[in-house]
Motif scaffolding. Sequence first.
Motif, PDB file in Angstrom:
ATOM      1  N   THR A  71     -32.798  33.840   0.491  1.00 38.05           N
ATOM      2  CA  THR A  71     -31.764  34.075   1.496  1.00 38.05           C
ATOM      3  C   THR A  71     -32.314  35.036   2.544  1.00 38.05           C
ATOM      4  O   THR A  71     -33.196  35.847   2.240  1.00 38.05           O
ATOM      5  CB  THR A  71     -30.498  34.678   0.853  1.00 38.05           C
ATOM      6  OG1 THR A  71     -30.153  33.931  -0.301  1.00 38.05           O
ATOM      7  CG2 THR A  71     -29.334  34.659   1.794  1.00 38.05           C
ATOM      8  N   SER A  72     -31.762  34.959   3.768  1.00 38.80           N
ATOM      9  CA  SER A  72     -32.233  35.852   4.822  1.00 38.80           C
ATOM     10  C   SER A  72     -31.126  36.154   5.814  1.00 38.80           C
ATOM     11  O   SER A  72     -30.114  35.446   5.891  1.00 38.80           O
ATOM     12  CB  SER A  72     -33.416  35.216   5.583  1.00 38.80           C
ATOM     13  OG  SER A  72     -32.958  34.099   6.337  1.00 38.80           O
ATOM     14  N   SER A  73     -31.319  37.221   6.575  1.00 35.58           N
ATOM     15  CA  SER A  73     -30.482  37.517   7.741  1.00 35.58           C
ATOM     16  C   SER A  73     -31.296  38.390   8.686  1.00 35.58           C
ATOM     17  O   SER A  73     -32.317  38.962   8.302  1.00 35.58           O
ATOM     18  CB  SER A  73     -29.172  38.212   7.339  1.00 35.58           C
ATOM     19  OG  SER A  73     -29.410  39.437   6.668  1.00 35.58           O
ATOM     20  N   HIS A  74     -30.839  38.477   9.934  1.00 36.76           N
ATOM     21  CA  HIS A  74     -31.535  39.271  10.941  1.00 36.76           C
ATOM     22  C   HIS A  74     -30.487  39.913  11.836  1.00 36.76           C
ATOM     23  O   HIS A  74     -29.610  39.229  12.377  1.00 36.76           O
ATOM     24  CB  HIS A  74     -32.472  38.387  11.762  1.00 36.76           C
ATOM     25  CG  HIS A  74     -33.487  39.136  12.564  1.00 36.76           C
ATOM     26  ND1 HIS A  74     -33.142  40.005  13.585  1.00 36.76           N
ATOM     27  CD2 HIS A  74     -34.848  39.157  12.497  1.00 36.76           C
ATOM     28  CE1 HIS A  74     -34.241  40.519  14.106  1.00 36.76           C
ATOM     29  NE2 HIS A  74     -35.292  40.026  13.459  1.00 36.76           N
ATOM     30  N   PHE A  75     -30.579  41.220  11.984  1.00 43.74           N
ATOM     31  CA  PHE A  75     -29.574  41.951  12.762  1.00 43.74           C
ATOM     32  C   PHE A  75     -29.409  41.379  14.160  1.00 43.74           C
ATOM     33  O   PHE A  75     -28.295  41.087  14.614  1.00 43.74           O
ATOM     34  CB  PHE A  75     -29.952  43.434  12.855  1.00 43.74           C
ATOM     35  CG  PHE A  75     -29.066  44.219  13.788  1.00 43.74           C
ATOM     36  CD1 PHE A  75     -27.795  44.600  13.397  1.00 43.74           C
ATOM     37  CD2 PHE A  75     -29.506  44.562  15.059  1.00 43.74           C
ATOM     38  CE1 PHE A  75     -26.966  45.309  14.255  1.00 43.74           C
ATOM     39  CE2 PHE A  75     -28.694  45.264  15.929  1.00 43.74           C
ATOM     40  CZ  PHE A  75     -27.420  45.644  15.528  1.00 43.74           C
ATOM     41  N   CYS A  76     -30.495  41.190  14.867  1.00 46.20           N
ATOM     42  CA  CYS A  76     -30.414  40.773  16.269  1.00 46.20           C
ATOM     43  C   CYS A  76     -29.874  39.351  16.406  1.00 46.20           C
ATOM     44  O   CYS A  76     -29.082  39.064  17.311  1.00 46.20           O
ATOM     45  CB  CYS A  76     -31.783  40.877  16.928  1.00 46.20           C
ATOM     46  SG  CYS A  76     -32.464  42.551  16.909  1.00 46.20           S
ATOM     47  N   ALA A  77     -30.277  38.459  15.508  1.00 49.72           N
ATOM     48  CA  ALA A  77     -29.786  37.083  15.557  1.00 49.72           C
ATOM     49  C   ALA A  77     -28.306  37.016  15.200  1.00 49.72           C
ATOM     50  O   ALA A  77     -27.527  36.286  15.832  1.00 49.72           O
ATOM     51  CB  ALA A  77     -30.597  36.209  14.605  1.00 49.72           C
ATOM     52  N   ALA A  78     -27.890  37.778  14.192  1.00 54.14           N
ATOM     53  CA  ALA A  78     -26.486  37.766  13.771  1.00 54.14           C
ATOM     54  C   ALA A  78     -25.576  38.384  14.822  1.00 54.14           C
ATOM     55  O   ALA A  78     -24.462  37.898  15.067  1.00 54.14           O
ATOM     56  CB  ALA A  78     -26.334  38.508  12.445  1.00 54.14           C
ATOM     57  N   ALA A  92     -17.202  48.947  10.689  1.00 50.28           N
ATOM     58  CA  ALA A  92     -18.198  47.899  10.936  1.00 50.28           C
ATOM     59  C   ALA A  92     -19.447  48.127  10.087  1.00 50.28           C
ATOM     60  O   ALA A  92     -19.731  49.247   9.657  1.00 50.28           O
ATOM     61  CB  ALA A  92     -18.565  47.865  12.415  1.00 50.28           C
ATOM     62  N   GLN A  93     -20.182  47.056   9.864  1.00 50.45           N
ATOM     63  CA  GLN A  93     -21.413  47.119   9.079  1.00 50.45           C
ATOM     64  C   GLN A  93     -22.601  46.613   9.896  1.00 50.45           C
ATOM     65  O   GLN A  93     -22.432  45.873  10.862  1.00 50.45           O
ATOM     66  CB  GLN A  93     -21.245  46.306   7.791  1.00 50.45           C
ATOM     67  CG  GLN A  93     -20.231  46.908   6.829  1.00 50.45           C
ATOM     68  CD  GLN A  93     -19.845  45.962   5.717  1.00 50.45           C
ATOM     69  OE1 GLN A  93     -18.772  45.393   5.712  1.00 50.45           O
ATOM     70  NE2 GLN A  93     -20.749  45.799   4.749  1.00 50.45           N
ATOM     71  N   TRP A  94     -23.779  47.002   9.471  1.00 52.97           N
ATOM     72  CA  TRP A  94     -25.025  46.709  10.181  1.00 52.97           C
ATOM     73  C   TRP A  94     -25.735  45.580   9.445  1.00 52.97           C
ATOM     74  O   TRP A  94     -26.165  45.746   8.300  1.00 52.97           O
ATOM     75  CB  TRP A  94     -25.893  47.956  10.210  1.00 52.97           C
ATOM     76  CG  TRP A  94     -27.091  47.880  11.098  1.00 52.97           C
ATOM     77  CD1 TRP A  94     -28.268  47.260  10.817  1.00 52.97           C
ATOM     78  CD2 TRP A  94     -27.232  48.422  12.404  1.00 52.97           C
ATOM     79  NE1 TRP A  94     -29.144  47.388  11.861  1.00 52.97           N
ATOM     80  CE2 TRP A  94     -28.528  48.111  12.863  1.00 52.97           C
ATOM     81  CE3 TRP A  94     -26.397  49.163  13.246  1.00 52.97           C
ATOM     82  CZ2 TRP A  94     -29.013  48.501  14.105  1.00 52.97           C
ATOM     83  CZ3 TRP A  94     -26.868  49.549  14.480  1.00 52.97           C
ATOM     84  CH2 TRP A  94     -28.155  49.226  14.901  1.00 52.97           C
ATOM     85  N   THR A  95     -25.865  44.428  10.097  1.00 53.14           N
ATOM     86  CA  THR A  95     -26.520  43.289   9.455  1.00 53.14           C
ATOM     87  C   THR A  95     -27.968  43.625   9.102  1.00 53.14           C
ATOM     88  O   THR A  95     -28.736  44.058   9.951  1.00 53.14           O
ATOM     89  CB  THR A  95     -26.499  42.051  10.362  1.00 53.14           C
ATOM     90  OG1 THR A  95     -25.152  41.753  10.726  1.00 53.14           O
ATOM     91  CG2 THR A  95     -27.102  40.847   9.645  1.00 53.14           C
ATOM     92  N   VAL A  96     -28.314  43.419   7.849  1.00 52.67           N
ATOM     93  CA  VAL A  96     -29.665  43.729   7.361  1.00 52.67           C
ATOM     94  C   VAL A  96     -30.666  42.702   7.886  1.00 52.67           C
ATOM     95  O   VAL A  96     -30.417  41.496   7.867  1.00 52.67           O
ATOM     96  CB  VAL A  96     -29.685  43.744   5.824  1.00 52.67           C
ATOM     97  CG1 VAL A  96     -31.105  43.689   5.273  1.00 52.67           C
ATOM     98  CG2 VAL A  96     -28.954  44.974   5.305  1.00 52.67           C
ATOM     99  N   THR A  97     -31.787  43.197   8.374  1.00 53.80           N
ATOM    100  CA  THR A  97     -32.921  42.338   8.723  1.00 53.80           C
ATOM    101  C   THR A  97     -33.815  42.253   7.488  1.00 53.80           C
ATOM    102  O   THR A  97     -34.448  43.240   7.097  1.00 53.80           O
ATOM    103  CB  THR A  97     -33.713  42.920   9.904  1.00 53.80           C
ATOM    104  OG1 THR A  97     -32.862  42.958  11.066  1.00 53.80           O
ATOM    105  CG2 THR A  97     -34.935  42.073  10.214  1.00 53.80           C
ATOM    106  N   GLY A  98     -33.822  41.103   6.868  1.00 58.79           N
ATOM    107  CA  GLY A  98     -34.627  40.983   5.655  1.00 58.79           C
ATOM    108  C   GLY A  98     -34.469  39.637   4.981  1.00 58.79           C
ATOM    109  O   GLY A  98     -33.542  38.875   5.278  1.00 58.79           O
TER     110      GLY A  98
END
Length: 340
Positions: free
Chosen positions: A140-147, A165-171
């Motif tokens: 699984t993945s996510s990226h702060f800037c893309a989200a 609010a929460q900070w989307t993890v880049t990882g």
Amino acid sequence: MDKKIKKVGGQTVKLEHPPRIISAFSIVGPKEGEGPLKEYFDEVLSDETCGKETYEKAESEMMYTAITQAIKRASLKETDIDYMFAGDLLNQIISSGFAARDLNIPFFGLYGACSTMAESLGLAALIMDGGFANNVVASTSSHFCAAERQFRFPLEYGSQRSKTAQWTVTGSGAMILGKEGTQFPKITYVTTGVVKDYGIMDANNMGAAMAPAAVDTLYKHFKDTGRTPKSYDVITTGDLGKVGKTISDKLILEYGYDIRENHVDCGDIIFDNEVQGTDSGGSGCGCSAVVTAGYIYKKMMRREIKSALVISTGALMSTTSSLQGESIPGIAHAVAIEMD
């Protein structure tokens, strides 16, 4: 005559042939690499773009790296992997699909929002237990800037964040499941969640939206298995953040379970919220993924903990549903991981 099914209770499967997590790999962005868990991550990026021209391509590159490195760490080849279960937050799960494009592995693309790590790990374990595969990868993945660009505002907008609010993890995290190796932790139970919606409409308060689903899945797991919070060294929820964690701890008490002693939330521990300015904490598919593949897995391999109940939580919303005035449904899936 029908074969005996492996379900115990209403929503839990007890695995007769528990697969082993024979390797794991976690890769995170610079901000995550400055947080409290930095020593547990396998790779910390110095550049959030991964040398790519867009953040979306960077996220796909992270997942590709996590998967290929996990395979290499397990001393396997791509051709040894029977299936790949993976998902992300972006439209049409493009990070996973484009990573799979460069991997010669049969691919199941998943969307469970931020619950996708436990979803992918649980489905991988079930297909292994059913005798349909020898080796499976879950990622699984996510990226702060893309989200941010997809779900909130472009970074250039400079919008002010609320305290909930929460900070989307880049990882990205990847875990390889295999059949052999008593030195590795095994997956013993999978509890599949049901969707819960208590009418939360604030997209800046995901913790409150997801907490009821986390509590319901946790309660169903205890009810189905007969276990209690003391059955596990650690219970992790997958990005409720500081706000959602507090709500969950209170709600589960109504069922007679006190998890406060051994409950940690991936979103709450991945950042130093006060120092790093992440408000309620981390979020995103990558949050539960890197904490599980990094922090939890390494703790187990070092024999610092013997059992963990991993509950990844997700908000099943989209930009369209929010604009149409829909509330935010929540989902949570649980996977029990134990050493012999």
